[in-house]
Design a protein around this motif. Structure first.
Motif, mmCIF file in Angstrom:
data_model
loop_
_atom_site.group_PDB
_atom_site.id
_atom_site.type_symbol
_atom_site.label_atom_id
_atom_site.label_comp_id
_atom_site.label_asym_id
_atom_site.label_seq_id
_atom_site.Cartn_x
_atom_site.Cartn_y
_atom_site.Cartn_z
ATOM 1 N N MET A 101 0.989 -1.136 -0.114
ATOM 2 C CA MET A 101 0.167 -0.001 0.034
ATOM 3 C C MET A 101 0.906 1.303 -0.067
ATOM 4 N N SER A 102 0.751 2.250 -0.880
ATOM 5 C CA SER A 102 1.446 3.389 -0.835
ATOM 6 C C SER A 102 0.690 4.572 -0.659
ATOM 7 N N VAL A 103 0.992 5.194 0.248
ATOM 8 C CA VAL A 103 0.448 6.278 1.008
ATOM 9 C C VAL A 103 1.552 7.315 1.325
ATOM 10 N N ARG A 104 1.326 8.437 0.918
ATOM 11 C CA ARG A 104 2.440 9.595 1.466
ATOM 12 C C ARG A 104 1.862 10.666 1.369
ATOM 13 N N VAL A 105 2.510 11.622 2.133
ATOM 14 C CA VAL A 105 2.068 13.190 2.475
ATOM 15 C C VAL A 105 3.000 14.096 1.737
ATOM 16 N N ARG A 106 2.213 15.055 1.314
ATOM 17 C CA ARG A 106 2.986 16.163 0.449
ATOM 18 C C ARG A 106 2.391 17.456 0.685
ATOM 19 N N ARG A 107 3.029 18.432 0.650
ATOM 20 C CA ARG A 107 2.422 19.827 0.688
ATOM 21 C C ARG A 107 1.844 19.914 -0.612
ATOM 22 N N ILE A 108 0.517 20.518 -0.409
ATOM 23 C CA ILE A 108 -0.243 20.913 -1.722
ATOM 24 C C ILE A 108 0.395 22.018 -2.540
ATOM 25 N N TYR A 109 1.401 22.830 -2.274
ATOM 26 C CA TYR A 109 1.903 23.881 -2.951
ATOM 27 C C TYR A 109 2.989 23.259 -3.816
ATOM 28 N N GLU A 110 3.526 22.016 -3.520
ATOM 29 C CA GLU A 110 4.465 21.307 -4.257
ATOM 30 C C GLU A 110 3.950 20.906 -5.694
ATOM 31 N N GLU A 111 4.431 20.921 -6.797
ATOM 32 C CA GLU A 111 4.272 20.310 -8.026
ATOM 33 C C GLU A 111 3.695 19.139 -8.037
ATOM 34 N N PRO A 112 2.538 18.698 -8.727
ATOM 35 C CA PRO A 112 2.269 17.177 -8.715
ATOM 36 C C PRO A 112 3.266 16.423 -9.546
ATOM 37 N N GLU A 113 3.272 14.970 -9.068
ATOM 38 C CA GLU A 113 4.124 14.392 -9.788
ATOM 39 C C GLU A 113 3.370 12.908 -10.243
ATOM 40 N N PRO A 114 3.742 12.322 -11.360
ATOM 41 C CA PRO A 114 3.235 11.193 -12.117
ATOM 42 C C PRO A 114 2.917 10.045 -10.903
ATOM 43 N N ALA A 120 -1.573 21.895 3.485
ATOM 44 C CA ALA A 120 -0.962 23.036 3.577
ATOM 45 C C ALA A 120 -0.018 23.330 4.702
ATOM 46 N N SER A 121 -0.231 22.689 5.512
ATOM 47 C CA SER A 121 0.759 22.246 6.592
ATOM 48 C C SER A 121 2.404 22.557 6.405
ATOM 49 N N LYS A 122 2.900 23.756 7.137
ATOM 50 C CA LYS A 122 4.386 23.570 6.848
ATOM 51 C C LYS A 122 5.201 22.500 7.425
ATOM 52 N N THR A 123 4.666 21.844 8.486
ATOM 53 C CA THR A 123 5.321 20.705 8.908
ATOM 54 C C THR A 123 4.448 19.479 8.791
ATOM 55 N N PRO A 124 4.299 18.819 7.722
ATOM 56 C CA PRO A 124 3.422 17.689 7.318
ATOM 57 C C PRO A 124 3.487 16.593 8.477
ATOM 58 N N GLU A 125 4.903 16.504 8.664
ATOM 59 C CA GLU A 125 5.326 15.332 9.593
ATOM 60 C C GLU A 125 4.627 15.512 11.017
ATOM 61 N N GLN A 126 4.295 16.539 11.380
ATOM 62 C CA GLN A 126 3.626 17.087 12.800
ATOM 63 C C GLN A 126 2.181 17.498 12.412
ATOM 64 N N SER A 127 1.605 16.868 11.744
ATOM 65 C CA SER A 127 0.169 17.352 11.481
ATOM 66 C C SER A 127 -0.961 16.068 11.102
ATOM 67 N N HIS A 128 -2.113 16.467 10.989
ATOM 68 C CA HIS A 128 -3.249 15.465 11.008
ATOM 69 C C HIS A 128 -2.865 14.680 9.682
ATOM 70 N N ALA A 129 -2.336 15.059 8.618
ATOM 71 C CA ALA A 129 -2.083 14.225 7.337
ATOM 72 C C ALA A 129 -1.232 13.047 7.634
ATOM 73 N N SER A 130 -0.162 13.190 8.626
ATOM 74 C CA SER A 130 0.558 12.151 8.886
ATOM 75 C C SER A 130 -0.134 11.227 9.565
ATOM 76 N N VAL A 131 -1.064 11.685 10.710
ATOM 77 C CA VAL A 131 -1.714 10.473 11.462
ATOM 78 C C VAL A 131 -2.525 9.920 10.491
ATOM 79 N N LEU A 132 -3.477 10.429 9.532
ATOM 80 C CA LEU A 132 -4.171 9.491 8.611
ATOM 81 C C LEU A 132 -3.111 8.724 7.727
ATOM 82 N N ALA A 133 -2.035 9.096 7.342
ATOM 83 C CA ALA A 133 -1.125 8.050 6.684
ATOM 84 C C ALA A 133 -0.732 6.774 7.614
ATOM 85 N N GLU A 134 -0.332 7.032 8.633
ATOM 86 C CA GLU A 134 -0.133 5.949 9.419
ATOM 87 C C GLU A 134 -1.362 5.134 9.678
ATOM 88 N N LEU A 135 -2.480 5.720 9.967
ATOM 89 C CA LEU A 135 -3.716 4.872 10.184
ATOM 90 C C LEU A 135 -4.126 3.958 8.797
#
Length: 117
Positions: free
Chosen positions: A1-14, A97-112
Motif C-alpha cells: 500500500m503506497s500512502v504518502r504526505v505532501r504539501r499541496i504547494y508542491e508540483e504534482p508528480e506522476p 498546506a501544513s508547513k510541517t506535514p510530519e507533525q500534522s493530521h495528514a501524517s496521522v491519517l497516513a499512519e492509520l
C-alpha cells in the motif's frame, strides 16, 4: 500500500496517484485548477475546535489522541475506510498546506491507512 504526505504547494508528480486534500480549509493563494486535487473529504479533517486548539499551542501528542477519537465517528470512519480501499488499489497522496506535514493530521491519517492493511 503506497500512502504518502505532501504539501499541496508542491508540483504534482506522476506517481502521486489519487491526490486527496485533507485540510478543512482551502489552501491560501492556490487556484483550484492548479491544485490537481481528486478528492476533498472534509469529514476526515480535524474539527474546527481541534484545529484551533492545536494551532493555539496544543501538544502534538494530545492533538493526535483527540484527532484519532474524532476519526472514530461514523462519517469519518466511513471516509477513512473508503480511502483505505483506494490505497489498496493504487498510490494515494495526502495533501496538506501544513508547513510541517510530519507533525500534522495528514501524517496521522497516513499512519492509520498504512497500519490497518
Amino acid at each position: 500500500m503506497s500512502v504518502r504526505v505532501r504539501r499541496i504547494y508542491e508540483e504534482p508528480e506522476p506517481d502521486d496517484g489519487l491526490r486527496v486534500l485533507v485540510d478543512r480549509l482551502w489552501p491560501r493563494g492556490l487556484a483550484k485548477d492548479a491544485a490537481h486535487v481528486d478528492e476533498w473529504p472534509k469529514g476526515l479533517t480535524p474539527s474546527n475546535e481541534l484545529r484551533k486548539w492545536f494551532h493555539g499551542g496544543g501538544s502534538y501528542e494530545e492533538f493526535r489522541h483527540r484527532y484519532e477519537a474524532e476519526l472514530d465517528a461514523p462519517e469519518a470512519a466511513g471516509l477513512l475506510d473508503g480511502l483505505r480501499k483506494s490505497a489498496r488499489k493504487g498510490p494515494v497522496t495526502l495533501l496538506t498546506a501544513s508547513k510541517t506535514p510530519e507533525q500534522s493530521h495528514a501524517s496521522v491519517l497516513a499512519e492509520l491507512l498504512k497500519g490497518k492493511d
